[in-house]
Every structure is written in C-alpha cells, then in structure tokens.
Design an enzyme around this catalytic site. Structure first.
Site, short mmCIF file in Angstrom:
data_model
loop_
_atom_site.label_atom_id
_atom_site.label_comp_id
_atom_site.label_asym_id
_atom_site.label_seq_id
_atom_site.Cartn_x
_atom_site.Cartn_y
_atom_site.Cartn_z
N ARG A 25 -17.41 -13.62 -18.74
CA ARG A 25 -16.91 -12.75 -17.66
C ARG A 25 -18.01 -12.35 -16.67
O ARG A 25 -17.87 -11.33 -15.98
CB ARG A 25 -16.23 -11.51 -18.22
CG ARG A 25 -15.03 -11.80 -19.10
CD ARG A 25 -14.18 -10.57 -19.35
NE ARG A 25 -13.11 -10.85 -20.29
CZ ARG A 25 -13.18 -10.63 -21.60
NH1 ARG A 25 -14.28 -10.12 -22.12
NH2 ARG A 25 -12.16 -10.92 -22.37
N ASN B 98 -14.29 -19.85 8.97
CA ASN B 98 -13.60 -21.11 8.70
C ASN B 98 -13.22 -21.86 9.97
O ASN B 98 -12.35 -22.73 9.94
CB ASN B 98 -12.35 -20.84 7.84
CG ASN B 98 -12.72 -20.54 6.41
OD1 ASN B 98 -13.52 -21.24 5.82
ND2 ASN B 98 -12.14 -19.48 5.87
N LYS C 202 -23.87 -15.02 9.21
CA LYS C 202 -23.00 -15.03 8.03
C LYS C 202 -23.11 -13.71 7.27
O LYS C 202 -22.10 -13.15 6.82
CB LYS C 202 -23.34 -16.20 7.12
CG LYS C 202 -22.44 -16.24 5.89
CD LYS C 202 -21.98 -17.60 5.50
CE LYS C 202 -20.92 -17.50 4.41
NZ LYS C 202 -20.57 -18.78 3.84
N HIS D 298 -18.04 -32.80 3.86
CA HIS D 298 -17.43 -31.57 4.34
C HIS D 298 -17.82 -31.29 5.80
O HIS D 298 -16.98 -30.99 6.64
CB HIS D 298 -17.85 -30.42 3.42
CG HIS D 298 -17.39 -29.07 3.88
ND1 HIS D 298 -16.07 -28.70 3.91
CD2 HIS D 298 -18.09 -27.99 4.35
CE1 HIS D 298 -15.97 -27.46 4.38
NE2 HIS D 298 -17.17 -27.01 4.64
N GLU E 179 -22.15 -26.83 10.41
CA GLU E 179 -22.00 -25.40 10.12
C GLU E 179 -22.92 -24.56 11.00
O GLU E 179 -22.60 -23.42 11.33
CB GLU E 179 -22.27 -25.12 8.63
CG GLU E 179 -21.35 -25.86 7.65
CD GLU E 179 -19.93 -25.29 7.55
OE1 GLU E 179 -19.59 -24.32 8.27
OE2 GLU E 179 -19.14 -25.82 6.74
N GLU F 131 -12.63 -11.54 2.38
CA GLU F 131 -11.80 -12.23 3.37
C GLU F 131 -10.44 -11.54 3.57
O GLU F 131 -9.39 -12.20 3.54
CB GLU F 131 -11.63 -13.70 2.98
CG GLU F 131 -11.17 -14.56 4.14
CD GLU F 131 -11.34 -16.06 3.89
OE1 GLU F 131 -12.46 -16.55 4.02
OE2 GLU F 131 -10.35 -16.72 3.57
N HIS G 229 -10.30 -29.27 6.18
CA HIS G 229 -9.83 -29.41 4.79
C HIS G 229 -8.72 -30.45 4.68
O HIS G 229 -8.64 -31.17 3.69
CB HIS G 229 -9.34 -28.06 4.26
CG HIS G 229 -10.45 -27.11 3.92
ND1 HIS G 229 -10.23 -25.78 3.63
CD2 HIS G 229 -11.79 -27.29 3.84
CE1 HIS G 229 -11.39 -25.19 3.39
NE2 HIS G 229 -12.34 -26.07 3.51
N LYS H 179 -18.78 -16.95 -2.11
CA LYS H 179 -17.57 -17.75 -2.37
C LYS H 179 -17.94 -18.85 -3.35
O LYS H 179 -18.83 -19.65 -3.09
CB LYS H 179 -17.04 -18.37 -1.09
CG LYS H 179 -16.16 -17.46 -0.27
CD LYS H 179 -15.36 -18.28 0.72
CE LYS H 179 -14.47 -17.42 1.59
NZ LYS H 179 -13.75 -18.24 2.58
N HIS I 161 -12.33 -25.44 9.82
CA HIS I 161 -12.13 -25.77 8.40
C HIS I 161 -10.67 -26.03 8.03
O HIS I 161 -10.40 -26.71 7.05
CB HIS I 161 -12.68 -24.65 7.52
CG HIS I 161 -14.18 -24.62 7.45
ND1 HIS I 161 -14.99 -24.49 8.56
CD2 HIS I 161 -15.05 -24.75 6.40
CE1 HIS I 161 -16.27 -24.50 8.20
NE2 HIS I 161 -16.33 -24.65 6.90
N ARG J 297 -13.67 -12.14 7.93
CA ARG J 297 -14.42 -13.23 7.32
C ARG J 297 -13.79 -14.61 7.58
O ARG J 297 -14.49 -15.62 7.60
CB ARG J 297 -14.55 -13.00 5.81
CG ARG J 297 -15.37 -14.08 5.13
CD ARG J 297 -15.75 -13.74 3.71
NE ARG J 297 -16.53 -14.85 3.17
CZ ARG J 297 -17.34 -14.76 2.12
NH1 ARG J 297 -17.45 -13.61 1.48
NH2 ARG J 297 -18.01 -15.79 1.71
#
Lengths: 371, 371
Positions: B125, B249, B231, B269, B189, B241, B256, B147, B252, B245
């Site tokens: 955990r 993206n 960032k 990517h 990026e 997010e 994606h 993330k 993205h 935030r």
C-alpha cells in the site's frame, strides 16, 4: 430501530458509516443524490453467493441516482482475491465505457470490499466507491478505514492502496442470512476491539455472545456501532498506518501466517485471527505484559464464539520455523524484525518485536492438540 | 554548470526536482541520508536498454544510503507497460523480503517511471520512490507530478495512481546518449508547454531547436528547467486533475488514439503527441479559438523537431470514426463526451467538447497524405 451514524474524520476524505436494518432498500441511506443527478453510471461488484440475494434490490434502490446500474458477480472466496479477478472489474468498466464519475458499489464481504476498493483506487487513477458490507466481519472491520488490496502468491494483501470510500452502508438484516461459520469469523474482529482499546466493550461482548450468535438485532446494532467507533477513532488518528493503526492487527500477524500456510480460503480470515489472538495474548504473557488470567479469559471468549483457539500445524518437522518464515513476510516487518501487536490485558496495545525463542514457545503451546 | 532546483508544492507530499550534468554520480543529489541510514533497502528498476548504461553507476552512488541495492531490468518498451511486467517488480520485492521502508528508484524513460511509480504506490500500500529519468521526455514531463500507471488492452494508462515521488533527479548527461528519435519525442512535450502556458517559452524553443537537437548543455538545462517549472505550477494547483491539470494533455487526446490505434510502441508517445498537437491546434482553429497563422507556426515547429505532423490512417473505411471510437475511451471523457484541450494561440488553454463533425474534419485534414 433507528439508523445509526458513525463519522470517520479524515479531512476532505471524511465519510459516514450508516448502520441499521433494511438499509439496502433505503435510497436515503446512500446520501444526497450526486451533483450530476442521474448522470453518472454505477457498477455493483458482488460475488456469486451474495449477488443472487441482494444485487437486484440494491440496483433498484440506486436506480434513481445513476444513469445506469450494472451488476458484476465475481467468483466467491479469498482464493480469488487476485489480479485475475481484479481484472474482471477493469474489463467490465472499460467494456461499459465507465468514466471518472462512475461509482463502484462493493456488495459483499471483506474480499469483495478489498478488491472493489482497490479497483476503484486504480481505475483511471481513482473513481468513487461505496462499501455495502453484507458480512459481520466486513461491517465491523474491513469496510471501514480505506485499506484495499489483493493477495500476491507470496503474501496476503501485498498489493493495494489506502483509498477511502464515499460512505459505508451496513444493513444489519444481511447478517441474518450468514452461515454460522461466517458469523463466528466476524465475531473475531468484534472481540479484537476490547483488548486493544476498550475492556468494557470486551465485558459487553462476553455477556452478549449468545445474543450476537442468535443475530438479536439490538445486540448486533451495538456490536457493529461500537466496533466502527473504535476503528474510526484509530484510523482518524493514523490513516496510513504510520504507527497507532497497527494495533488493529491484533492477532493478525499469527493469523496471516495461518491463512498463507494453510492456503488462502482453507481457514476463514476471522478463524485465523481467533487462533492468532490466542497466540498474541500468550506472547504478551511470555513478555510479562499480560497475566495468565487474561489469556485464559480471552481464550474462553474466543472459544465461546465458536472460533478455533489452537493453531494448525503448518509443518510437521519445524512448525514454529514455518510460522516464523511466513510472518517475516508480514507488512509490519521492518528490517527483518517481525512486529507483533501485544496487549496488557487492561485495554492497551503496543507494537514491538519479540525474541524468536519466545515466539517459538508460544506457537508450540498454541498448536498442541486440544486436550 | 550548477545543479538547478525546482520545487513542487503539494503540502506534505512536496518534493524537489534536481537538474544538472553528472548527477547520477553525485550522492548529494539524492538528498540527506535517510533517517535509518544504511538500514533501508533499495531496488533500482530499469530496463534492458538503460540498465547496462547506468544501473551500476547509480547503485554505486546509492551504496552509502542503503543496506543493499539491487537492480531489476525490465523488458524495454510501451508494449511491456502492463500487469505482467508490473508483477516482475512485485516478485523481485517479495523475493528479497522488501519491507515498507524499501525505496524504489525508477531509472529510465516514461515507461519505467510510470510502472515503477505504480509499483511503489501499490506494494504494501505504498513505499517511497525516486524518479531518475534518463530520457528528455521523462525529464520534462512524465517523471514530474505523480501520475503513475500501466496500460490495459482496452486503454492506455487506465490502471494507475496519483503517487508522488520523494524526489526527481535529472542527469542531463543521460540525454546525450538518446537516439535522435527519442530526443525528438521528448521535444514534443517541451513544445507543448508554450501553447498552454507561456508563449515566450515557445519563442525560445523555436529559436533553440537546433541547439536542443545537438544536445547543447545550456539549452537542454533551460528547456528541462522551464518545462518542470510550468508542470510544477500546474500540478501544484491541481494534483488530481480535477480541472486545470488536464491542460497538460494538449495533443494527448488525439495522440492516445494514434498510439492505441497503431498498437502501443509503433509510434513513440512523443511522436503521437506531435501529430496530436497539430490536430488539437486545427480543432482550436475550427472552433474560432486560434487563427490559421498560429496553426501554421506550431506545425512548422513540430516538423522542425523531426516529429510527424500528419496523423496515421487507422482505418481505411472510416478513419475519423476509428479515431472517435478510440478517443471515447480517454480518461477525460465524461458521460460519453470527449474533452479536448484547446489553445488560443496566445498561451492559454481550455478543456471542452466539440461537435463530432468538426473533429472529423480535422482528422481528415491532418491525416491527408503530405503534399
């Protein structure tokens, strides 16, 4: 009998535990309708045993709150608390196009709650979830406090997250349909709260064991409420188990070794905790923390709950060695030292290590065949 | 050249990003020795490409901080960012008896960082982890902000957690050994930050693209630092997010779809984000948010970074339909509406939906064969 509320104070992650009879049919118990009323989806995650009993009723109750309510029934049992089963939840969510506002409802016992909570923690990095525990064990312990996990072949609950539900809804009526063995397993966690936090509660449990085993409503309501109160207090003070929270694992270090050593599911979690508490009490006595009378009394209460008070033999050649080997995998182990939750017989617990020789003596004593 | 610091302010989860040449050999870059110095273990998680270059050096640098330092090399590539690879990390941790004080070091690019961070979030955990990004893309984007995720066959980064590292250590020397294609992917990026937050930075990037592609140290240092600053500011304002935030993206959502539609790993990517930014800019223009000159300029910058500015054809019969289908699986989708990050050409971004017809027009325009 009125619905009772217990609050768990965790800042912005605070939530309510509702306890009462018939709550599965009570839409209000699930809180005010969400912001985008009727907009978010819901997935009820249950298992093959519980779903036929309650899933449709819960879906009906939730129908006014969600644009759609789907049901997923997982295979039943601790042996399925693994990645393959977790993936069934992700598959269902992705196949129905679930988004970040989709709410998961965990309808079932500890396994369903743990695995559904972990799915909610991970799906799209976190979606809301609600615990709807249907076993005594889940109502008094596993549904409260945000511990979620799956098992790894090398250790129980090794993969998981601290992730709090939006709410916990305990329908006491569900306990009435539990098999006696499951009810006893739940009583192990009820019994646990006395020695670690509140000996007056242990007195009450001792006096009300027959009422609890007969599912007498007032007795159940009190046992669930007081257990949740104690758990809420401990978790509120230490959400991520930096210290105090570990006392909730009284009996669990030995218990996890029993579950792992016997193969998950052979002993119920509560049964392993029952024998584990006897061992932890004996170890407390060996270390001079508790007296023999306390150990004897606690053992008698555990036996009266129809729980095992003798540990199983996990290895004929070196039984204590096998227990020690398994316990070294416990999450509380630090730098190779096993951390035990020990009690003083007066309602206080501490977490500490112990010499192997004493631990071995306790295991040998507790695993001896009953007279 | 001195080491630069960027702070990311997240209350008790705050941490530092260190940027400089030669930091892999600099023990001080990894912070003050931990409380129980020499007591905790470490596992360096890397991949088969990066480990031979840097893992032993990092292990040597860390040797004074940890009782033991082990190295695990995962298979290399986005195609391996899945449960099976994640489980290799859990297996290694359990086999070496790792406890809650064991620290994971993610040594590699975005895939290694994402999967190692998620392993750290889940193992018992949550255990501490440190990002040691060795690609430009990881240094300017994926290692910062917490993330973490793995892919699911039905969607990229669908299973993950928000989980912050203890620290991010960016050794600029590592970028010099990157293949040109990976360097370009990282530039995507870097380019992204201008249109969403700081057009002066886009001006600077436009002027320094040749220096960046030549790995000129001062230029790299500035690009990494300014990217991390932007960032850090966005993440500090919206860790999970809930709103702002999502602007990170930019490019993205389309990107994606390209990655998923082509099969993970076929397009890097950053390459998919390159073409995706062109589509997002075109959509901004279709909606009257940005003008044609901006779209033309941004497209030219992306091309100058050696990144694709045309999307691939994912389906000959209904290409735009296939893009839309894949984009509906994006995590920003709410109640079936795809949420696009759009820009105004002046350094501001907004997140909103768009009519399918306009999205189709943009896809058709961008996926047309280059003249």
């Amino acid at each position: 009998m009125n619905t009772q509320h217990v609050s768990i104070a965790l800042g912005e992650r605070s939530y309510s535990i509702l306890i009462g009879a018939g709550l599965l049919d009570c839409a209000d118990a699930f809180g005010a309708a969400p912001e985008a009323a009727g907009n978010g989806r819901a997935l009820i995650v249950s298992n093959e045993t519980v779903a036929p009993l309650y899933a449709r009723r819960l879906a009906q109750t939730l129908s006014g709150r969600h644009a759609s309510v789907q049901i997923l029934a997982l295979p039943d049992g601790e042996a399925y608390k693994n990645w393959q089963t977790l993936n069934l939840i992700f598959d269902a969510l992705l196949q129905q196009g679930a988004d970040r506002k989709t709410t998961l409802y965990a309808l079932g016992g500890g396994v369903v709650g743990d695995i559904t909570g972990f799915a909610a923690a991970c799906y799209m990095r976190g979606v809301p979830f609600v615990q709807v525990p249907t076993t005594l064990l889940a109502q008094v312990d596993s549904s409260v406090g945000g511990k979620t996990a799956i098992n790894h072949p090398l250790g129980k609950n090794m993969i998981g997250a601290f992730y709090q539900p939006q709410r916990v809804v305990c329908d006491l009526d569900a306990i009435k349909t539990l098999p006696a063995r499951e009810l006893s397993a739940g009583l192990a966690e009820v019994i646990k709260y006395g020695p670690i936090a509140d000996m007056a509660f242990l007195d009450w449990v001792e006096a009300h064991l027959p009422a609890l085993r007969a599912c007498e409503p007032q007795a159940l309501a009190h046992a669930v409420r007081r257990s949740c109160e104690i758990k809420a207090q401990v978790v509120g003070a230490d959400e991520r188990e930096a210290g105090l929270r570990a006392i909730l694992n009284f009996g669990h270090t030995f218990g996890h070794a029993i579950e792992a050593g016997m193969g998950y599911g052979a002993w119920l979690h509560g049964e392993a905790v029952g024998a584990g508490m006897v061992m932890a009490a004996m170890l407390s006595q060996e270390l001079g923390l508790a007296d023999a009378a306390f150990v004897q009394r606690l053992t008698a209460i555990i036996a009266a709950a129809s729980l095992p008070v003798h540990g199983p033999v996990l290895n004929a050649a070196d039984n204590a060695g096998r227990y020690l080997e398994l316990m070294r995998l416990d999450k509380k182990t630090l730098a190779g030292e096993i951390r035990f939750v020990l009690v003083d017989g007066l309602g206080q617990a501490i977490v500490r290590g112990a010499p192997d020789a004493l631990v071995r003596r306790v295991i040998d004593r507790c695993c001896a065949a009953p007279a």
